[in-house]
Every structure is written in C-alpha cells, then in structure tokens.
Write a protein that holds these residues in place. Structure first.
Motif, PDB file in Angstrom:
ATOM      1  N   LEU A  44       0.834  -1.207   0.000  1.00 18.74           N
ATOM      2  CA  LEU A  44       0.000   0.000   0.000  1.00 18.74           C
ATOM      3  C   LEU A  44       0.865   1.251   0.000  1.00 18.74           C
ATOM      4  O   LEU A  44       0.528   2.255  -0.640  1.00 18.74           O
ATOM      5  CB  LEU A  44      -0.932  -0.002   1.216  1.00 18.74           C
ATOM      6  N   LEU A  45       1.984   1.199   0.712  1.00 22.31           N
ATOM      7  CA  LEU A  45       2.858   2.366   0.804  1.00 22.31           C
ATOM      8  C   LEU A  45       3.491   2.694  -0.541  1.00 22.31           C
ATOM      9  O   LEU A  45       3.900   3.833  -0.773  1.00 22.31           O
ATOM     10  CB  LEU A  45       3.941   2.118   1.856  1.00 22.31           C
ATOM     11  N   ASN A  46       3.574   1.708  -1.430  1.00 11.99           N
ATOM     12  CA  ASN A  46       4.219   1.933  -2.721  1.00 11.99           C
ATOM     13  C   ASN A  46       3.380   2.754  -3.686  1.00 11.99           C
ATOM     14  O   ASN A  46       3.863   3.117  -4.764  1.00 11.99           O
ATOM     15  CB  ASN A  46       4.578   0.592  -3.375  1.00 11.99           C
ATOM     16  N   ILE A  47       2.135   3.075  -3.306  1.00 10.23           N
ATOM     17  CA  ILE A  47       1.365   3.986  -4.165  1.00 10.23           C
ATOM     18  C   ILE A  47       1.978   5.385  -4.130  1.00 10.23           C
ATOM     19  O   ILE A  47       1.735   6.196  -5.018  1.00 10.23           O
ATOM     20  CB  ILE A  47      -0.129   4.022  -3.779  1.00 10.23           C
ATOM     21  N   ASN A  48       2.783   5.656  -3.116  1.00 10.47           N
ATOM     22  CA  ASN A  48       3.572   6.899  -3.087  1.00 10.47           C
ATOM     23  C   ASN A  48       4.924   6.598  -3.722  1.00 10.47           C
ATOM     24  O   ASN A  48       5.767   5.945  -3.116  1.00 10.47           O
ATOM     25  CB  ASN A  48       3.763   7.381  -1.652  1.00 10.47           C
ATOM     26  N   PRO A  49       5.178   7.055  -4.945  1.00  9.35           N
ATOM     27  CA  PRO A  49       6.434   6.698  -5.621  1.00  9.35           C
ATOM     28  C   PRO A  49       7.655   7.445  -5.098  1.00  9.35           C
ATOM     29  O   PRO A  49       8.778   7.072  -5.392  1.00  9.35           O
ATOM     30  CB  PRO A  49       6.153   7.073  -7.078  1.00  9.35           C
ATOM     31  N   SER A  50       7.436   8.501  -4.311  1.00 10.71           N
ATOM     32  CA  SER A  50       8.560   9.296  -3.802  1.00 10.71           C
ATOM     33  C   SER A  50       9.365   8.498  -2.779  1.00 10.71           C
ATOM     34  O   SER A  50       8.798   7.787  -1.938  1.00 10.71           O
ATOM     35  CB  SER A  50       8.033  10.582  -3.166  1.00 10.71           C
ATOM     36  N   TYR A  51      10.694   8.636  -2.834  1.00 14.43           N
ATOM     37  CA  TYR A  51      11.569   7.874  -1.947  1.00 14.43           C
ATOM     38  C   TYR A  51      12.695   8.792  -1.484  1.00 14.43           C
ATOM     39  O   TYR A  51      13.296   9.510  -2.288  1.00 14.43           O
ATOM     40  CB  TYR A  51      12.146   6.657  -2.685  1.00 14.43           C
ATOM     41  N   VAL A  52      12.989   8.762  -0.188  1.00 15.99           N
ATOM     42  CA  VAL A  52      13.975   9.658   0.407  1.00 15.99           C
ATOM     43  C   VAL A  52      15.234   8.885   0.786  1.00 15.99           C
ATOM     44  O   VAL A  52      15.152   7.774   1.337  1.00 15.99           O
ATOM     45  CB  VAL A  52      13.393  10.370   1.649  1.00 15.99           C
ATOM     46  N   PHE A  53      16.386   9.473   0.491  1.00 12.10           N
ATOM     47  CA  PHE A  53      17.683   8.919   0.876  1.00 12.10           C
ATOM     48  C   PHE A  53      18.243   9.720   2.055  1.00 12.10           C
ATOM     49  O   PHE A  53      17.908  10.891   2.252  1.00 12.10           O
ATOM     50  CB  PHE A  53      18.642   8.962  -0.310  1.00 12.10           C
ATOM     51  N   PHE A  54      19.133   9.075   2.821  1.00 16.44           N
ATOM     52  CA  PHE A  54      19.615   9.663   4.072  1.00 16.44           C
ATOM     53  C   PHE A  54      21.131   9.759   4.113  1.00 16.44           C
ATOM     54  O   PHE A  54      21.843   9.137   3.323  1.00 16.44           O
ATOM     55  CB  PHE A  54      19.127   8.824   5.257  1.00 16.44           C
ATOM     56  N   ARG A  55      21.590  10.543   5.062  1.00 14.88           N
ATOM     57  CA  ARG A  55      23.008  10.624   5.395  1.00 14.88           C
ATOM     58  C   ARG A  55      23.145  10.663   6.906  1.00 14.88           C
ATOM     59  O   ARG A  55      22.189  11.005   7.617  1.00 14.88           O
ATOM     60  CB  ARG A  55      23.658  11.880   4.788  1.00 14.88           C
ATOM     61  N   VAL A  56      24.321  10.310   7.411  1.00 15.39           N
ATOM     62  CA  VAL A  56      24.572  10.380   8.851  1.00 15.39           C
ATOM     63  C   VAL A  56      24.816  11.832   9.239  1.00 15.39           C
ATOM     64  O   VAL A  56      25.557  12.563   8.568  1.00 15.39           O
ATOM     65  CB  VAL A  56      25.787   9.511   9.238  1.00 15.39           C
ATOM     66  N   ILE A  57      24.170  12.257  10.329  1.00 13.08           N
ATOM     67  CA  ILE A  57      24.352  13.604  10.874  1.00 13.08           C
ATOM     68  C   ILE A  57      25.148  13.450  12.166  1.00 13.08           C
ATOM     69  O   ILE A  57      24.635  12.930  13.158  1.00 13.08           O
ATOM     70  CB  ILE A  57      23.009  14.285  11.166  1.00 13.08           C
ATOM     71  N   ASP A  58      26.385  13.868  12.168  1.00  9.94           N
ATOM     72  CA  ASP A  58      27.219  13.658  13.357  1.00  9.94           C
ATOM     73  C   ASP A  58      27.848  14.941  13.882  1.00  9.94           C
ATOM     74  O   ASP A  58      28.759  14.892  14.703  1.00  9.94           O
ATOM     75  CB  ASP A  58      28.310  12.628  13.056  1.00  9.94           C
ATOM     76  N   ASN A  59      27.336  16.093  13.449  1.00 12.71           N
ATOM     77  CA  ASN A  59      27.985  17.347  13.845  1.00 12.71           C
ATOM     78  C   ASN A  59      27.066  18.275  14.620  1.00 12.71           C
ATOM     79  O   ASN A  59      27.314  19.480  14.700  1.00 12.71           O
ATOM     80  CB  ASN A  59      28.505  18.077  12.603  1.00 12.71           C
ATOM     81  N   ILE A  60      25.976  17.740  15.203  1.00 11.38           N
ATOM     82  CA  ILE A  60      25.115  18.564  16.037  1.00 11.38           C
ATOM     83  C   ILE A  60      24.928  17.876  17.383  1.00 11.38           C
ATOM     84  O   ILE A  60      24.874  16.644  17.470  1.00 11.38           O
ATOM     85  CB  ILE A  60      23.751  18.836  15.378  1.00 11.38           C
ATOM     86  N   PRO A  61      24.819  18.651  18.464  1.00  7.88           N
ATOM     87  CA  PRO A  61      24.657  18.053  19.792  1.00  7.88           C
ATOM     88  C   PRO A  61      23.364  17.264  19.895  1.00  7.88           C
ATOM     89  O   PRO A  61      22.369  17.569  19.229  1.00  7.88           O
ATOM     90  CB  PRO A  61      24.637  19.282  20.722  1.00  7.88           C
ATOM     91  N   ALA A  62      23.352  16.260  20.760  1.00 10.85           N
ATOM     92  CA  ALA A  62      22.176  15.416  20.923  1.00 10.85           C
ATOM     93  C   ALA A  62      20.964  16.210  21.380  1.00 10.85           C
ATOM     94  O   ALA A  62      19.820  15.849  21.076  1.00 10.85           O
ATOM     95  CB  ALA A  62      22.485  14.292  21.911  1.00 10.85           C
ATOM     96  N   ALA A  63      21.196  17.291  22.129  1.00  9.65           N
ATOM     97  CA  ALA A  63      20.082  18.076  22.654  1.00  9.65           C
ATOM     98  C   ALA A  63      19.431  18.964  21.603  1.00  9.65           C
ATOM     99  O   ALA A  63      18.326  19.469  21.818  1.00  9.65           O
ATOM    100  CB  ALA A  63      20.565  18.942  23.821  1.00  9.65           C
TER     101      ALA A  63
END
Length: 339
Positions: free
Chosen positions: A221-240
């Motif tokens: 059912l989710l595949n009716i939305n053809p848009s797909y997002v890619f990610f990257r690691v974010i390691d330069n901001i504080p956890a807070a």
C-alpha cells in the motif's frame, strides 16, 4: 543535503508572494500578547544570518541586540515587522517529528529493512527508481544501506519525517537526515485510503495508516507513493539540538514550521493560530519545507523528538489561520498600490 540547502536559499533570495495579501495589526492576532516571544526570538536568531536580502540583514543585526526579556523580544517583532495574511484562510496545519527507532548497522533476521544512502549517480531533479522498484531490490547489493530497521512501516514514516535517530544494538545512537529524493512526486497514502472508500478523511492519521498496513493491508500500500527519500549520517550537532531543517540549521519544537517557500519566505517568523483539540497560538519560524506542504495557508509544525512527539504530531490535521511577519517595507510593498 547541500543541494536541498542551495535550493532553499535560492527560494529565500528570489521569494515573491504570488497570492492575495492582507496586512493586520498585532492586536488582530489571537493570543499574541500571551506568547513567549523570547522563545520565538531565539528560534529566529538560529537562521536569520542566512537571510542576505536587503530587507532582512539589518533585522538580524537588531535581533542580536534585542535582549532576552519578554518585553524586549515582543517589541522587536512589533517594531520591525508587520503581520501579513498570504492567501485565503482557513489554513491546514499538520505535525511532524523526529522518530527514535531501533536499528542495526548490518542486516539480521530482525533488522531486515534498509534505509539507503543517496546513490552517487542520482542527480538533482532526476527521476530515478520509484519506491516500488527500490523496495523490490533495485538498489540491493550495492552497499548503499545506511542502516537496517525492523519494520517497513518505520522505514516509510522515517522518510516522511525526513530525519530520525536510530539506536543500534550496542546502545550507540546514529542520527540520520535528508540527503535527497528520487525525483517522483509525493502521493498521499491517506488520500488513497479515502479514494478507496476504506476510510473517511477524519479517520486518516499517521497512526491509522501504520496500523492499517500492519493489520493486513501490507507494505505494498505504501508503494502507491512513488517518492523515496535517501539519508546521510548527521554527526555534527549536539544530541540536545533538533534535526536539521531545510535551511541547514537545527529546528526547534513548537517554534519551527515547514512551509511552502513559494508563498512564505524561509526564515520568516510565522504566527500560528491552530484550531482543533489542542489549539496553538504561538510565533514560530519558517525553517523547513516538505514534499506535501503546498500552498500559502499550509504549515507542518515540528513537535519534537521521540514517541510522545510522534503520537501528538500524527493526529494533527486542523484548520485555523497562518500569518507571516514580514519586514515593514516588504509587507506594504505587497499591497496592490504599494505604500
């Protein structure tokens, strides 16, 4: 992320409001005097130095000197801005959040659904493999897997939110953020359920879609939305700090909104009058965008990080009014006859 940031800043520099506009007084804003303007000013300072238009640069300098008292913050906004309604209310307000999910850096029997890095050959604006093609293995075996999750529904909603935190089996937390998309337009799964007649618009929420898929509808059912997002690691901001928005800076719960930059300039303060079961009367800042956020009276409110934020954000679908605070000269220039 760099391409997304460049596009966002071009929108800031070239923005014009292609919609009807009405200038209000601050006394016309419901609840204005009761808000915490210091919190809004802090959020505005987070990104105002990125605004290099002549109308905005002096305001950023003045914001730094506005002081941190409630009165000083309120006076800053009242002295140097005018409230402008762009478009015709009612607005549509939704909510989004930063998920916290369980995951693994490698595939295991439990963690079997990947999130992917951006493929190196993918160019901005290029129409790439659809969601269905990717889910069916179009990128398999290329080493693009950034992490593995234990639920395909979580993968989908992580993409909808655009960022998240993944807790690995050793306790390490990895933050991931938007790195690009596949060039296909966003299609609403909720609207598809309404079209099929299984749900009314009032029944549709993120929680209901997730439950419906898990209880038998299936991930297809989710595949009716053809848009797909890619990610990257974010390691330069504080956890807070919050996740990175479209302006390349951290966003703030209940003080940052995603908007359509074709109508609302990124970086502008935005007064929110949200109706519904949990009404909101707060000054926020337009610091993010989203594929489903289209139109002048449309905003996605950032609710924060984690399950509680997700539970609250997932049910928001309320009307109300959205008012943009613009520099005085720019506000009056929007009227048909100027000043």
């Amino acid at each position: 992320m760099r391409a997304r940031l460049v596009a966002a800043m071009l929108a800031v520099m070239t923005w014009t409001a292609p919609a009807p506009a009405e200038i209000l007084r601050f006394s016309d804003l419901d609840g204005w005097a009761a808000d915490d303007h210091r919190a809004a000013l802090k959020s505005f300072r987070e990104t105002c130095d990125l605004l290099d238009d002549a109308d905005w640069v002096p305001l950023c300098k003045l914001a730094a000197d506005a002081g941190d008292t409630a009165e000083g913050a309120r006076q800053f906004f009242e002295l140097f801005f005018r409230p402008v309604v762009i478009g015709v209310p009612p607005a549509l307000f939704t909510g989004y959040f930063e998920p916290e999910l369980e995951g693994s850096p490698v595939r295991t029997p439990r963690f079997a659904w990947p999130i992917y890095r951006r493929p190196p050959e993918l160019q901005d604006g290029q129409v790439f493999h659809s969601r269905a093609e990717i889910e069916n293995g179009a990128l398999r075996g290329r080493g693009l897997e950034l992490a593995w999750l234990d639920d395909p529904v979580d993968v989908y909603f992580l993409q909808v939110q655009g960022s998240g935190r993944i807790r690995m089996p050793d306790g390490r937390v990895v933050r991931v953020g938007y790195a690009g998309r596949n060039g296909h337009g966003y299609r609403s799964v909720g609207q598809e359920l309404v079209r099929r007649g299984t749900h009314s618009m009032e029944q549709v929420s993120a929680q209901e879609i997730a439950a419906y898929v898990r209880n038998g509808a299936g991930a297809d059912l989710l595949n009716i939305n053809p848009s797909y997002v890619f990610f990257r690691v974010i390691d330069n901001i504080p956890a807070a700090k919050g996740p990175i928005g479209a302006m390349g800076r951290s966003i703030t719960p209940f003080r940052s909104v995603a908007i359509d930059p074709a109508f609302t300039p990124l970086g502008a303060p935005v007064w929110i009058e949200k109706a519904g079961a949990d009404p909101i009367r707060q000054l926020m800042v337009a610091q993010d965008t989203g594929g489903a956020i289209k139109g002048p009276q449309r905003a996605d409110i950032f609710y924060g990080t984690g399950k509680a934020a997700g539970d609250a954000a997932g049910t928001v679908k309320d009307d109300g009014r959205m008012v943009v605070l613009l520099p005085i000269d720019r506000a009056y220039a929007m009227l048909p006859d100027g000043l």
